[in-house]
Design a protein around this motif. Structure first.
Motif, mmCIF file in Angstrom:
data_model
loop_
_atom_site.group_PDB
_atom_site.id
_atom_site.type_symbol
_atom_site.label_atom_id
_atom_site.label_comp_id
_atom_site.label_asym_id
_atom_site.label_seq_id
_atom_site.Cartn_x
_atom_site.Cartn_y
_atom_site.Cartn_z
ATOM 1 N N PRO A 200 -5.294 2.846 -2.362
ATOM 2 C CA PRO A 200 -3.870 3.649 -1.981
ATOM 3 C C PRO A 200 -3.452 4.596 -2.872
ATOM 4 O O PRO A 200 -2.928 5.537 -2.501
ATOM 5 N N TYR B 66 0.599 4.289 -2.887
ATOM 6 C CA TYR B 66 0.499 5.405 -2.439
ATOM 7 C C TYR B 66 1.454 6.499 -2.984
ATOM 8 O O TYR B 66 1.173 7.476 -3.369
ATOM 9 N N ASP C 50 -3.275 2.528 6.672
ATOM 10 C CA ASP C 50 -2.837 1.358 6.047
ATOM 11 C C ASP C 50 -2.418 0.222 6.874
ATOM 12 O O ASP C 50 -2.610 -0.907 6.839
ATOM 13 N N ASN D 93 0.785 -1.235 0.062
ATOM 14 C CA ASN D 93 -0.093 -0.264 -0.069
ATOM 15 C C ASN D 93 1.031 1.145 0.054
ATOM 16 O O ASN D 93 0.606 2.169 -0.600
#
Length: 217
Positions: free
Chosen positions: A141, A88, A158, A84
């Motif tokens: 994400p 992101y 997360d 994630n």
């Protein structure tokens, strides 16, 4: 086509493939699982890799002693969190360019827009909820990065979502994976884990559109 056929077979019979891998390669299965979970959550063009069903089967394998439960949970939790974080970061620095892309073999803009709308409506909790939704957990994400969500806030959701997802599903597999009925119907359970979350998302989107249409009248 052969690769696609193999991938479908792997997803639907992940228990047999993983068991054969453990027998043949032993502890290397941990590296394989780490890579699958990291890529499935960390690369925005790889949302089709198995997630929920894989964790459930891994939990069942831990339950019968083929794998270590604490090592598996810890390792795959790290893979999910780092995946994630990677997604992101990609979204934060490269996401704005995506809005200029057309639908392609590697990126479905419609799916991305649905994830974006879902995120805009529900905010940071999306990061947690999307963990349990195939496809959305890959895009959420990325969208958080595009939306410039702060790193500290994103990391909180997360870590929370990763712990619930990995720990919860592996534990469920650990306790219920060896139940005779579950073993006999594992293929149906895998299909349900793939399809039901998607149906719920589509139903929610449909209700949202009806509400918006009614409000516009």
């Amino acid at each position: 086509m052969e690769i696609i056929a193999y991938l479908i077979d792997f997803i639907l019979h992940v228990d047999k493939h993983l068991e054969a891998f453990v027998v043949a390669y032993g502890p290397w299965v941990y590296a394989l699982l780490f890579a699958i979970i990291f890529v499935e959550t960390g690369v925005v063009v790889m949302p089709f890799l198995p997630g929920d069903s894989l964790l459930f089967v891994v939990g069942a394998m831990c339950g019968v002693g083929l794998m270590s439960y604490p090592l598996t949970v810890g390792l795959l939790f790290v893979a999910a969190v780092l995946g994630n974080q990677s997604n992101y970061t990609i979204g934060r620095y490269f996401g704005p360019k995506v809005f200029q892309w057309e639908d392609s073999r590697f990126f479905n803009k419609r799916a991305f827009n649905q994830a974006h709308d879902f995120y805009e409506k529900y905010g940071g909790i999306t990061i947690v909820a999307a963990r349990f939704m195939p496809f959305l957990r890959t895009f959420a994400p990325f969208v958080a990065g595009v939306a410039q969500m702060t790193r500290s806030k994103f990391t909180f959701y997360d870590v929370t979502g990763g712990a619930l997802w990995v720990g919860g599903i592996i534990t469920a597999g650990y306790f219920f994976g060896s139940v005779p009925w579950v073993k006999a119907n594992l293929d149906k359970i895998i299909w349900a884990m793939i399809l039901l979350p998607g149906v719920l998302v589509l139903f929610g989107a449909w209700k949202g559109r009806r509400k918006a249409a009614a409000g516009a009248l």
